[in-house]
Enzyme design. Sequence first.
Site, PDB file in Angstrom:
ATOM      1  N   GLY A  11       0.819  -1.209   0.000  1.00  0.00           N
ATOM      2  CA  GLY A  11       0.000   0.000   0.000  1.00  0.00           C
ATOM      3  C   GLY A  11       0.852   1.257   0.000  1.00  0.00           C
ATOM      4  O   GLY A  11       1.976   1.254   0.502  1.00  0.00           O
ATOM      5  N   GLY A 117       5.975  -3.104   3.403  1.00  0.00           N
ATOM      6  CA  GLY A 117       5.503  -3.631   4.668  1.00  0.00           C
ATOM      7  C   GLY A 117       5.845  -5.093   4.856  1.00  0.00           C
ATOM      8  O   GLY A 117       6.789  -5.611   4.237  1.00  0.00           O
ATOM      9  N   ASP A 142       0.298   1.118   9.305  1.00  0.00           N
ATOM     10  CA  ASP A 142      -0.233   0.290  10.394  1.00  0.00           C
ATOM     11  C   ASP A 142       0.731   0.154  11.571  1.00  0.00           C
ATOM     12  O   ASP A 142       0.313  -0.247  12.662  1.00  0.00           O
ATOM     13  CB  ASP A 142      -0.574  -1.110   9.876  1.00  0.00           C
ATOM     14  CG  ASP A 142      -1.570  -1.086   8.730  1.00  0.00           C
ATOM     15  OD1 ASP A 142      -2.364  -0.126   8.663  1.00  0.00           O
ATOM     16  OD2 ASP A 142      -1.544  -2.012   7.904  1.00  0.00           O
TER      17      ASP A 142
END
Length: 364
Positions: A11, A117, A142
């Site tokens: 993302g 990530g 996150d």
Amino acid sequence: MKKALVTTGGGDCPGLNAVIRAIVKRAQQTTNWEVYGSMEAFNGVLRSPKEIIKLDDEKVAGIHTKGGTILQTTNKGGPFSWPVQKEDGSWITEDRSDEMIEYLHREGFDAVINIGGDGSQKISYQLFKKGLNVIGVPKTIDNDLACTDYTFGFQTAVDIATDAVDKLVTTAASHHRLMILEVMGRGAGWIALHSAIGGGAEVCLIPEIPYDIDKVLERLNTRYVGGRGFAIIVIAEGAKPIDGTVVARKSDEVGYENIRLGGVAYQLSDQLKKAGFEHDIREMVLGHLQRGGTPIAYDRVLATQFGVKAMEMAINEEFGRMVSFLDHDITSVSLERATEGQNLVNPNGFLVQTAKGVGISFGD
């Protein structure tokens, strides 16, 4: 002349461009390194014709202030699961990692810096084990990557979510409503927890602490006297009730392997109504607003530190490792360690205790 390839996968995230810029700037301090970028993670290497661009001063000038990534990104496909459509219209995936590694070696790339990530770093580790000189840079709003205290992009997402709480307070107070704000985070409650404390929410529901709807209702009822009052709930997209399940669905997008979270705010609203909550409720899913826009100064600084460190690791041939921010120091850890687990909220940690100390309920 040595060559480094930069990729941005997964993302998008505020601060990606600052990392790219820092890598290029640090490489320019040497006399024998050139930096290139692959478009849409490793897809630029796997496509024909190749989509690889040279990164120089002109390409990176001023990009640290901009959101997104000039290299673009994707969370579909990749070298180990490249989507291929069959004649009957169905899709399969192919492992093209050996082909990609052979190409990068043939073209003289001495290092690959993969910014991403947990999924991206697992790819980094797999490629390193197959002989590619890979360095990982942790990225996610996150904040759930293991072996690093913070990831860039997280603080910007928290600022956006906290600003949303601030705005919801005024409309909630005007209408005597309960406002439920759903934020991102997947299986980690960091964004929800920080924004609930920063914005002064009454309830914070996170994946790490399954909630009891009756206890949530009990806290909310203290906010209303004679039918008047208001309250704010911040709920992480991965939160779930005791003995319940996460609200998620399998994606029908080709090459997208993750489940798609979202909609837990509406589930919570229904649960509260069934439990006897009598006041107006409105739900808001903040969604991708948390990913977009200009990174705040903190994330620009952290991203720049990560980029400089990653390029220095390439110069020093410290491959198979991921840049890390630990105990206020920029260091590195092995990709093996970095991909072994997740950084989740400790239900008994100081931040949860701080929230409880100011009256925030977790429904436990």
